[in-house]
Every structure is written in structure tokens, then in C-alpha cells.
Design a protein around this motif. Structure first.
Motif, PDB file in Angstrom:
ATOM      1  N   LEU A 191     -14.512  16.479  -1.591  1.00  0.00           N
ATOM      2  CA  LEU A 191     -15.013  15.989  -0.306  1.00  0.00           C
ATOM      3  C   LEU A 191     -14.781  17.042   0.774  1.00  0.00           C
ATOM      4  O   LEU A 191     -13.721  17.667   0.820  1.00  0.00           O
ATOM      5  N   PRO A 192     -15.735  17.227   1.667  1.00  0.00           N
ATOM      6  CA  PRO A 192     -15.571  18.212   2.746  1.00  0.00           C
ATOM      7  C   PRO A 192     -14.631  17.705   3.832  1.00  0.00           C
ATOM      8  O   PRO A 192     -14.286  16.516   3.876  1.00  0.00           O
ATOM      9  N   LYS A 193     -14.237  18.604   4.731  1.00  0.00           N
ATOM     10  CA  LYS A 193     -13.322  18.237   5.813  1.00  0.00           C
ATOM     11  C   LYS A 193     -13.873  17.086   6.655  1.00  0.00           C
ATOM     12  O   LYS A 193     -13.124  16.247   7.152  1.00  0.00           O
ATOM     13  N   GLU A 194     -15.197  17.051   6.800  1.00  0.00           N
ATOM     14  CA  GLU A 194     -15.842  16.040   7.645  1.00  0.00           C
ATOM     15  C   GLU A 194     -15.757  14.632   7.065  1.00  0.00           C
ATOM     16  O   GLU A 194     -16.134  13.661   7.719  1.00  0.00           O
ATOM     17  N   SER A 195     -15.265  14.516   5.842  1.00  0.00           N
ATOM     18  CA  SER A 195     -15.202  13.206   5.190  1.00  0.00           C
ATOM     19  C   SER A 195     -14.009  12.371   5.648  1.00  0.00           C
ATOM     20  O   SER A 195     -13.943  11.177   5.338  1.00  0.00           O
ATOM     21  N   VAL A 196     -13.065  12.972   6.349  1.00  0.00           N
ATOM     22  CA  VAL A 196     -11.896  12.208   6.813  1.00  0.00           C
ATOM     23  C   VAL A 196     -12.341  11.165   7.831  1.00  0.00           C
ATOM     24  O   VAL A 196     -13.070  11.461   8.777  1.00  0.00           O
ATOM     25  N   PRO A 207       0.808  -1.227   0.000  1.00  0.00           N
ATOM     26  CA  PRO A 207       0.000   0.000   0.000  1.00  0.00           C
ATOM     27  C   PRO A 207       0.833   1.266   0.000  1.00  0.00           C
ATOM     28  O   PRO A 207       0.298   2.365  -0.234  1.00  0.00           O
ATOM     29  N   ASN A 208       2.142   1.153   0.268  1.00  0.00           N
ATOM     30  CA  ASN A 208       3.006   2.330   0.226  1.00  0.00           C
ATOM     31  C   ASN A 208       3.112   2.909  -1.181  1.00  0.00           C
ATOM     32  O   ASN A 208       3.575   4.040  -1.356  1.00  0.00           O
ATOM     33  N   GLN A 209       2.693   2.138  -2.191  1.00  0.00           N
ATOM     34  CA  GLN A 209       2.746   2.616  -3.566  1.00  0.00           C
ATOM     35  C   GLN A 209       1.493   3.393  -3.961  1.00  0.00           C
ATOM     36  O   GLN A 209       1.244   3.636  -5.135  1.00  0.00           O
ATOM     37  N   LEU A 210       0.716   3.786  -2.964  1.00  0.00           N
ATOM     38  CA  LEU A 210      -0.534   4.501  -3.192  1.00  0.00           C
ATOM     39  C   LEU A 210      -0.313   5.711  -4.101  1.00  0.00           C
ATOM     40  O   LEU A 210       0.498   6.594  -3.807  1.00  0.00           O
ATOM     41  N   ALA A 211      -1.045   5.753  -5.219  1.00  0.00           N
ATOM     42  CA  ALA A 211      -0.889   6.824  -6.202  1.00  0.00           C
ATOM     43  C   ALA A 211      -2.061   7.805  -6.208  1.00  0.00           C
ATOM     44  O   ALA A 211      -1.899   8.970  -6.604  1.00  0.00           O
ATOM     45  N   THR A 212      -3.249   7.377  -5.806  1.00  0.00           N
ATOM     46  CA  THR A 212      -4.397   8.269  -5.763  1.00  0.00           C
ATOM     47  C   THR A 212      -4.101   9.411  -4.794  1.00  0.00           C
ATOM     48  O   THR A 212      -3.648   9.184  -3.673  1.00  0.00           O
ATOM     49  N   GLU A 213      -4.349  10.634  -5.230  1.00  0.00           N
ATOM     50  CA  GLU A 213      -3.933  11.801  -4.447  1.00  0.00           C
ATOM     51  C   GLU A 213      -5.123  12.658  -4.037  1.00  0.00           C
ATOM     52  O   GLU A 213      -6.085  12.826  -4.794  1.00  0.00           O
ATOM     53  N   ALA A 214      -5.040  13.175  -2.822  1.00  0.00           N
ATOM     54  CA  ALA A 214      -6.017  14.134  -2.319  1.00  0.00           C
ATOM     55  C   ALA A 214      -5.303  15.450  -2.036  1.00  0.00           C
ATOM     56  O   ALA A 214      -4.263  15.473  -1.383  1.00  0.00           O
ATOM     57  N   VAL A 215      -5.857  16.535  -2.552  1.00  0.00           N
ATOM     58  CA  VAL A 215      -5.298  17.870  -2.337  1.00  0.00           C
ATOM     59  C   VAL A 215      -6.265  18.653  -1.455  1.00  0.00           C
ATOM     60  O   VAL A 215      -7.476  18.701  -1.730  1.00  0.00           O
ATOM     61  N   PHE A 216      -5.746  19.276  -0.391  1.00  0.00           N
ATOM     62  CA  PHE A 216      -6.590  19.997   0.560  1.00  0.00           C
ATOM     63  C   PHE A 216      -6.317  21.486   0.474  1.00  0.00           C
ATOM     64  O   PHE A 216      -5.168  21.928   0.546  1.00  0.00           O
ATOM     65  N   ASP A 217      -7.377  22.279   0.327  1.00  0.00           N
ATOM     66  CA  ASP A 217      -7.228  23.728   0.198  1.00  0.00           C
ATOM     67  C   ASP A 217      -7.633  24.471   1.462  1.00  0.00           C
ATOM     68  O   ASP A 217      -7.779  25.703   1.450  1.00  0.00           O
ATOM     69  N   GLY A 218      -7.807  23.765   2.536  1.00  0.00           N
ATOM     70  CA  GLY A 218      -8.224  24.379   3.786  1.00  0.00           C
ATOM     71  C   GLY A 218      -9.703  24.207   4.062  1.00  0.00           C
ATOM     72  O   GLY A 218     -10.146  24.319   5.213  1.00  0.00           O
ATOM     73  N   ASN A 230       0.437  19.993   2.697  1.00  0.00           N
ATOM     74  CA  ASN A 230      -0.395  21.196   2.784  1.00  0.00           C
ATOM     75  C   ASN A 230      -0.138  21.860   4.131  1.00  0.00           C
ATOM     76  O   ASN A 230       0.381  21.226   5.051  1.00  0.00           O
ATOM     77  N   PRO A 231      -0.483  23.134   4.270  1.00  0.00           N
ATOM     78  CA  PRO A 231      -0.195  23.839   5.534  1.00  0.00           C
ATOM     79  C   PRO A 231      -1.226  23.617   6.636  1.00  0.00           C
ATOM     80  O   PRO A 231      -1.098  24.210   7.716  1.00  0.00           O
ATOM     81  N   TYR A 232      -2.201  22.738   6.400  1.00  0.00           N
ATOM     82  CA  TYR A 232      -3.315  22.617   7.337  1.00  0.00           C
ATOM     83  C   TYR A 232      -3.335  21.306   8.131  1.00  0.00           C
ATOM     84  O   TYR A 232      -3.644  21.306   9.327  1.00  0.00           O
ATOM     85  N   LEU A 233      -3.029  20.202   7.464  1.00  0.00           N
ATOM     86  CA  LEU A 233      -3.192  18.883   8.074  1.00  0.00           C
ATOM     87  C   LEU A 233      -1.980  17.999   7.794  1.00  0.00           C
ATOM     88  O   LEU A 233      -1.289  18.200   6.776  1.00  0.00           O
ATOM     89  N   PRO A 234      -1.724  17.004   8.663  1.00  0.00           N
ATOM     90  CA  PRO A 234      -0.642  16.057   8.372  1.00  0.00           C
ATOM     91  C   PRO A 234      -0.885  15.340   7.044  1.00  0.00           C
ATOM     92  O   PRO A 234      -2.009  14.922   6.747  1.00  0.00           O
ATOM     93  N   GLU A 235       0.162  15.219   6.244  1.00  0.00           N
ATOM     94  CA  GLU A 235       0.044  14.569   4.938  1.00  0.00           C
ATOM     95  C   GLU A 235       0.180  13.057   5.069  1.00  0.00           C
ATOM     96  O   GLU A 235       0.408  12.532   6.145  1.00  0.00           O
ATOM     97  N   GLY A 236       0.017  12.369   3.934  1.00  0.00           N
ATOM     98  CA  GLY A 236       0.214  10.927   3.890  1.00  0.00           C
ATOM     99  C   GLY A 236      -1.063  10.173   3.615  1.00  0.00           C
ATOM    100  O   GLY A 236      -2.136  10.762   3.413  1.00  0.00           O
ATOM    101  N   PRO A 237      -0.993   8.830   3.585  1.00  0.00           N
ATOM    102  CA  PRO A 237      -2.171   8.005   3.284  1.00  0.00           C
ATOM    103  C   PRO A 237      -3.310   8.280   4.256  1.00  0.00           C
ATOM    104  O   PRO A 237      -3.134   8.242   5.477  1.00  0.00           O
ATOM    105  N   THR A 238      -4.490   8.559   3.694  1.00  0.00           N
ATOM    106  CA  THR A 238      -5.633   8.976   4.491  1.00  0.00           C
ATOM    107  C   THR A 238      -6.888   8.270   3.993  1.00  0.00           C
ATOM    108  O   THR A 238      -7.029   8.003   2.797  1.00  0.00           O
ATOM    109  N   LEU A 239      -7.800   7.952   4.916  1.00  0.00           N
ATOM    110  CA  LEU A 239      -9.083   7.353   4.558  1.00  0.00           C
ATOM    111  C   LEU A 239     -10.170   8.424   4.527  1.00  0.00           C
ATOM    112  O   LEU A 239     -10.223   9.296   5.402  1.00  0.00           O
ATOM    113  N   PHE A 240     -11.037   8.317   3.520  1.00  0.00           N
ATOM    114  CA  PHE A 240     -12.154   9.250   3.367  1.00  0.00           C
ATOM    115  C   PHE A 240     -13.460   8.464   3.259  1.00  0.00           C
ATOM    116  O   PHE A 240     -13.485   7.361   2.713  1.00  0.00           O
TER     117      PHE A 240
END
Length: 394
Positions: free
Chosen positions: A229-234, A142-153, A183-193
Motif C-alpha cells: 500500500l502507498p503512503k497515501e493509504s493511511v 484490539p491490543n492483541q492486533l497481530a496483523t503487521e505493516a512494515v514501512f520502507d519509507g 520504523n525511522p519514518y512514522l509513529p508506530e502502532g495500530p494504524t488504519l489503511f
């Protein structure tokens, strides 16, 4: 003290589950709604209502969410009984991927997410998916995860492509794994939504043709095209998806083993009955050493698989993570049960490769089981690393 006895009430419930599957679910194995891509939603709903009427629906769920809060050992006993038909776990709402997703959500979803995404799955009204595997990306590693999420705050925008996403077609609760960009808002890395399956930006490209057909909706190729997806989706915390995936996968490996043990028992039962009645060279084929030895090897393997499952379950019930033991179980049980089913095909001869019995379907599904939740080689790699780590510490 080591005690392998099954309490009387659990044994009675095991027998009730097995009889329910035999009487109410086995007849659906010839239903045209059991398609090349698995049972369709209409068939699933009909079977779910039968289980609901018998109070056998989602029995593994936490008590506070409507289930019985089964221990892992209790699950092992009852899932084996449910697995007598590959449709049994579907009817009882304890089949993959829903069973593993329900377990994960019950551990880390917040109250609002529980009510919105988990409870309808527990109630049997909707299905769920766990979207991780990618072509050329995340899979066994799973470290090869390519799908990306970008967060704008404010919102996340997800882009990527997944495949072998079980049950995607028609599922409403989606767990998506994506790598959160820096991003400047949240810790980066593999995340579930968490999101609904009809969200704009989820595109089901096609349903893949695979050798197995025991999962509702089959396995899909999915594309995320600017899925917002909204912030609440994490789900849980950002950057922690791999840890959460392990939380889900250890027990999910074992529940796969439990269900397929029941299916292998069914195949053995059919082979034994055939060996008693089919004659060759003047006597029933079961009296020939070549056949009787195959049936004996099957009986030995079934017994050993059951004990291996029970031990790992017992450890988890004692509070251990049992990752090492669950890897041993998944590796050993998947390989042995495939051999069991293969020998059953051999005993049945010509009808073994036909759909005259369900053994042929179990055989194909069992081959796929060797890859579910990590192929044997990945588990053996993990087992080997653990062995070496122990040696270094001694």
C-alpha cells in the motif's frame, strides 16, 4: 426540560419508512437471493434502487455528501422503523458495517479519500468492510492486533490473517487495521489503511458458516499476503487506530440497537397476532396468563430499550462521547431484545422454530447481535471500571 415527544415531521417520516419496508422490502424475505450468507449483491442492488426511488437511501450521511445529516436521535427513530425487516437497513444503506464505516470515513478521511472510497459507498454503488478481528488476535481486545505493516519509507507491506470480516466478499472499500512496525519514518502502532478490495495481496480464503444471515456477503476469513500500500493509504494518523475505532464503535453500538429494536418489534407483532387467533383449552392463548405475561414482559422490555437508546443518543447530540452510556445500551438492549425474541418463539410454539414466520430468523440473528461490536461481558467490564473510577474520585 425532558421532552420525549417526536416532532410531527419526524413521526411522519418514521411512518413512511415503516410503510416502505412493509410494502417494498418485506416481500424479499422469501427471495432465494437471501442466502445462508445473507442477501447477495444482486438482491442488495435491487433493494437499494427501490430506496433511492423513495429518497430513503443513505439518509444518515452528511448533507454535503448527499445525505440528510440526521441527529443521533433522528437516526434512532428512523432506524427502528427500517429494522422492521432485517433487509430494511440493507435497502436503505444504513446497515452494518457500511453505516459505521461511512461514519468513520466522514470524520477522518481526507478529501481525496472521501471522493475515492466514501462517496461510492454513500451513493449505494459499492460496499465496505472494517477488517480488524483476527483468529487468536484482535477482537474484543484490539491490543492483541497481530496483523503487521512494515514501512520502507515509500510503501507499506501488510501481512496477517483476519476472520469474521463482514461483507468482505465483493466489497470494494476496505478499512484495514494493522500494527505498524517500528520504523525511522512514522509513529508506530495500530494504524488504519484504506484500499480497494481487488488489490493484489488480499485473499478471501472462505465465507464462514454462521447462524445469522442479515449481512451482504456474510463473514469471511481473509489473508493479507504481502499487500503493498502507498503512503497515501493511511487513514488518519499512524498509531491512532484504536482511538479511531472508538470513534466508530460508540455510535455503531447504538445503531445496532436501533435496527434490532425494530426487528424485535416485528417479532412481538407476529406473536401478538398469533396469540389472538390460536386457541387452546377453550380460548385464545393470549388470554392465558402464561402467554399474556410473556407478551407483557416483551412490551416492557421494548419500551425500556427504546428509552435507553434515546438517552445515549441525546447525550451524543449534546456533544458528549457517551461511551459509558453506549456500553450500557449495547449490553442491556442486546440481552433484552434476545429475551423478547425468545419469548416470541415460545408464544408461537411449533411454528416459532420453523420458517413459517420470520421470527425464527430474527431469533438467530438476534443471538448474533449479542456479540456484535463487543460481547456483553466486555461492555460490563468497561461499565464496572467506570463505576469504580467514579467512586475513587468521589
Amino acid at each position: 426540560m425532558i421532552d420525549f415527544s417526536i416532532p410531527a415531521d419526524l413521526a411522519a417520516e418514521r411512518d413512511r419508512v415503516r410503510q416502505f419496508v412493509i410494502d417494498k422490502i418485506v416481500p424479499f424475505e422469501r427471495d432465494p437471493r437471501l442466502t445462508a450468507h445473507g442477501p447477495n449483491d444482486e438482491l442488495r442492488q435491487e433493494m437499494v434502487e427501490l430506496a433511492r426511488a423513495e429518497k430513503l437511501l443513505t439518509i444518515q450521511a452528511p448533507v454535503e455528501l448527499g445525505g440528510r445529516g440526521l441527529t443521533h436521535v433522528e437516526q434512532a427513530v428512523l432506524y427502528e422503523a427500517a429494522g422492521w425487516s432485517t433487509l430494511g437497513p440493507v435497502a436503505m444503506n444504513c446497515a452494518a458495517p457500511d453505516e459505521g464505516n461511512m461514519f468513520l470515513l466522514s470524520k477522518i478521511a481526507n478529501p481525496e479519500q472521501t471522493q475515492r472510497f466514501l462517496q461510492p459507498v454513500i451513493d449505494g454503488h459499492q460496499r465496505s468492510v472494517f477488517a480488524m478481528t483476527e483468529p487468536g488476535g484482535a477482537g474484543s481486545d484490539p491490543n492483541q492486533l497481530a496483523t503487521e505493516a512494515v514501512f520502507d519509507g515509500e510503501n507499506f507491506t501488510v501481512n496477517g490473517r483476519k476472520w469474521l470480516i463482514t461483507g468482505a466478499d465483493g466489497a470494494k472499500t476496505w478499512i484495514i487495521m494493522a500494527r505498524l512496525a517500528a520504523n525511522p519514518y512514522l509513529p508506530e502502532g495500530p494504524t488504519l489503511f484504506l484500499t480497494e478490495g481487488d488489490a493484489e495481496g488480499i485473499v478471501i480464503e472462505r465465507i464462514m458458516n454462521t447462524m445469522d444471515r442479515n449481512y451482504v456477503g456474510g463473514h469471511a476469513v481473509v489473508r493479507f499476503e504481502n499487500l503493498v500500500l502507498p503512503k497515501e493509504s493511511v487513514l488518519g494518523e499512524t498509531g491512532q487506530a484504536l482511538r479511531y475505532a472508538q470513534l466508530r464503535l460508540a455510535p455503531a453500538r447504538l445503531t445496532h440497537c436501533m435496527r434490532w429494536l425494530g426487528a424485535a418489534e416485528r417479532a412481538q407483532s407476529i406473536a401478538v397476532d398469533y396469540a389472538k387467533t390460536r386457541t387452546a383449552f377453550g380460548k385464545p392463548i393470549g388470554e392465558h396468563q402464561g402467554v399474556s405475561f410473556m407478551l407483557a414482559d416483551n412490551e416492557i422490555a421494548l419500551h425500556q430499550c427504546r428509552l435507553t437508546i434515546w438517552h445515549a443518543c441525546w447525550l451524543m447530540d449534546q456533544g458528549h462521547k457517551a461511551r459509558h452510556e453506549s456500553s450500557i445500551a449495547k449490553s442491556y438492549v442486546s440481552e433484552e431484545l434476545f429475551k423478547v425474541t425468545d419469548r416470541c418463539v415460545q408464544v408461537l410454539g411449533g411454528i416459532g422454530i420453523s420458517d413459517e414466520t420470520v421470527v425464527e430468523m430474527i431469533f438467530r440473528d438476534m443471538r448474533a447481535f449479542r456479540l456484535y461490536d463487543g460481547p456483553t461481558e466486555v461492555h460490563k467490564y468497561a461499565i464496572g471500571r467506570q463505576i469504580l473510577r467514579k467512586e475513587q474520585l468521589s
